[in-house]
Design a protein around this motif. Structure first.
Motif, short mmCIF file in Angstrom:
data_model
loop_
_atom_site.label_atom_id
_atom_site.label_comp_id
_atom_site.label_asym_id
_atom_site.label_seq_id
_atom_site.Cartn_x
_atom_site.Cartn_y
_atom_site.Cartn_z
N VAL A 296 0.76 -1.15 -0.07
CA VAL A 296 0.22 0.00 0.05
C VAL A 296 0.94 1.34 -0.05
N THR A 297 0.57 2.34 -0.92
CA THR A 297 1.01 3.57 -0.81
C THR A 297 0.18 4.40 -0.26
N ILE A 298 0.64 5.27 0.56
CA ILE A 298 -0.15 6.35 1.21
C ILE A 298 0.21 7.70 1.44
N ARG A 299 -0.32 8.64 0.89
CA ARG A 299 0.04 10.24 1.14
C ARG A 299 -1.24 11.12 1.59
N GLY A 300 -0.77 12.09 1.96
CA GLY A 300 -1.80 13.14 2.34
C GLY A 300 -1.36 14.21 2.54
N GLN A 301 -2.19 15.45 2.81
CA GLN A 301 -1.85 16.64 3.02
C GLN A 301 -1.77 16.83 4.71
N LEU A 302 -0.86 17.51 4.97
CA LEU A 302 -0.35 17.97 6.23
C LEU A 302 -1.71 18.18 7.07
N GLY A 303 -1.78 17.50 8.07
CA GLY A 303 -2.81 17.59 8.93
C GLY A 303 -4.13 16.63 8.61
N SER A 304 -3.91 15.91 7.53
CA SER A 304 -5.11 14.94 7.04
C SER A 304 -5.16 13.69 7.75
N GLY A 305 -3.97 13.32 8.54
CA GLY A 305 -3.68 11.96 9.42
C GLY A 305 -3.08 10.95 8.56
N VAL B 131 -5.23 10.74 1.29
CA VAL B 131 -5.75 11.16 2.38
C VAL B 131 -5.92 12.71 2.46
N VAL B 132 -7.07 13.02 2.57
CA VAL B 132 -7.28 14.50 2.43
C VAL B 132 -8.32 15.01 3.80
N ALA B 133 -8.31 16.29 3.86
CA ALA B 133 -9.39 16.86 4.96
C ALA B 133 -9.63 18.47 4.48
N PRO B 134 -10.66 18.94 5.03
CA PRO B 134 -11.13 20.30 5.00
C PRO B 134 -9.82 21.19 5.65
N MET B 135 -9.51 22.36 5.16
CA MET B 135 -8.37 23.03 5.67
C MET B 135 -8.62 23.40 7.02
N GLU B 136 -9.87 23.86 7.51
CA GLU B 136 -10.22 24.01 8.95
C GLU B 136 -10.05 22.88 9.89
N THR B 137 -10.14 21.42 9.31
CA THR B 137 -9.74 20.28 9.89
C THR B 137 -8.22 20.08 10.25
N ARG B 138 -7.57 20.30 9.18
CA ARG B 138 -6.23 20.40 9.17
C ARG B 138 -5.46 21.35 9.81
N LEU B 139 -6.08 22.73 9.99
CA LEU B 139 -5.37 23.87 10.70
C LEU B 139 -5.47 23.38 12.31
N SER B 140 -6.70 22.86 12.52
CA SER B 140 -7.14 22.45 14.06
C SER B 140 -6.02 21.42 14.52
N ARG B 141 -5.85 20.46 13.52
CA ARG B 141 -4.95 19.37 14.06
C ARG B 141 -3.68 19.84 14.09
N VAL B 142 -2.92 20.65 13.11
CA VAL B 142 -1.58 21.03 13.09
C VAL B 142 -1.14 22.17 14.28
N MET B 143 -2.04 22.97 14.64
CA MET B 143 -2.17 23.78 15.57
C MET B 143 -2.14 23.06 17.10
N GLU B 144 -2.68 22.04 17.15
CA GLU B 144 -2.67 21.23 18.19
C GLU B 144 -1.43 20.39 18.25
N VAL C 236 -9.49 7.52 -2.28
CA VAL C 236 -9.35 8.80 -1.58
C VAL C 236 -10.23 8.89 -0.09
N VAL C 237 -9.59 9.07 0.80
CA VAL C 237 -10.30 9.20 2.10
C VAL C 237 -10.33 10.47 2.99
N ASN C 238 -11.52 11.03 3.01
CA ASN C 238 -11.76 12.35 3.71
C ASN C 238 -11.95 12.07 5.23
N THR C 239 -10.86 12.47 6.06
CA THR C 239 -10.71 12.21 7.31
C THR C 239 -11.72 13.47 8.25
N ARG C 240 -12.54 14.18 7.68
CA ARG C 240 -13.20 15.41 8.41
C ARG C 240 -14.27 14.52 9.37
#
Length: 207
Positions: free
Chosen positions: A4-13, A132-145, A186-190
């Motif tokens: 399996v290969t997996i990649r995702g945006q920062l904060g997507s998980g 793996v993707v997620a909305p920007m607000e979700t990503r921001l929250s995770r990265v901030m924490e 494609v997995v959205n982790t919102r």
């Protein structure tokens, strides 16, 4: 068992999901940083120490063996650079990276994150590619924490991370990193937990 290969945006998980998935399939998890770290450490090893501490049976040892297989010595610093610092158009770098990824993909079960592995292994039978993707607000929250950053700092971190990955894929693989046609899932982790996402991927595999 799967590759399996997996990649995702920062904060997507993506890293967390990749590790969980590797546990579920009983395989190794290889992060893009792992390859760079092993290579950087290798520059410090004498041959005898490499043999003792990095036997081919270990994940690190297999990475080193793959580099050696195309005649690249541990001290060749240009191939150890992070992807965003690698010399553009460097055929030797891409050859080394391709060799390592393909060698690791011979494992019975493995999850490989990033480093263009979804493109390197696009034609490998049985390989399964996940974005793996997620909305920007979700990503921001995770990265901030996770990084103890304010919103502005998190936005800058996300921009740097995503920009460097897109540039790397565009210049080395002539592709759009986030084009869904390059992925099987494609997995959205919102609205799903990382464990839930890992199980969703697991359910999608033909195992």
């Amino acid at each position: 068992m799967p590759v399996v290969t997996i990649r995702g945006q920062l904060g997507s998980g993506a890293p967390e999901i990749g590790r969980l998935l590797a546990q579920h399939i009983g395989g190794d998890y290889v992060d893009r940083e792992v390859i760079a770290e092993v290579a950087a450490r290798a520059k410090m090893f004498e041959h005898e120490v490499e043999t003792k501490e990095q036997p081919p049976a270990t994940l690190a040892g297999r990475i080193l063996e793959a580099f050696k297989g195309i005649g690249i010595a541990p001290g060749d610093s240009e191939v150890w650079l992070p992807t965003w610092e690698a010399p553009l158009g460097d055929a030797r770098y891409l050859e080394a990276l391709t060799s390592v990824i393909r060698d690791l993909a011979k494992s019975p079960s493995i999850v490989i994150r990033g480093r263009g592995s979804q493109f390197i292994l696009k034609d490998q039978p049985g390989a399964f590619h996940v974005l793996v993707v997620a909305p920007m607000e979700t990503r921001l929250s995770r990265v901030m924490e996770a990084s103890n950053l304010d919103e502005d700092g998190a936005k800058k971190g996300i921009s740097r991370f995503d920009g460097s990955r897109r540039e790397f894929i565009s210049r080395y693989f002539f592709a759009d990193l986030e084009d869904p046609v390059h992925y099987d899932l494609v997995v959205n982790t919102r609205g799903i937990s990382f464990e839930g996402a890992a199980r969703l991927i697991l359910d999608s595999l033909s195992i």
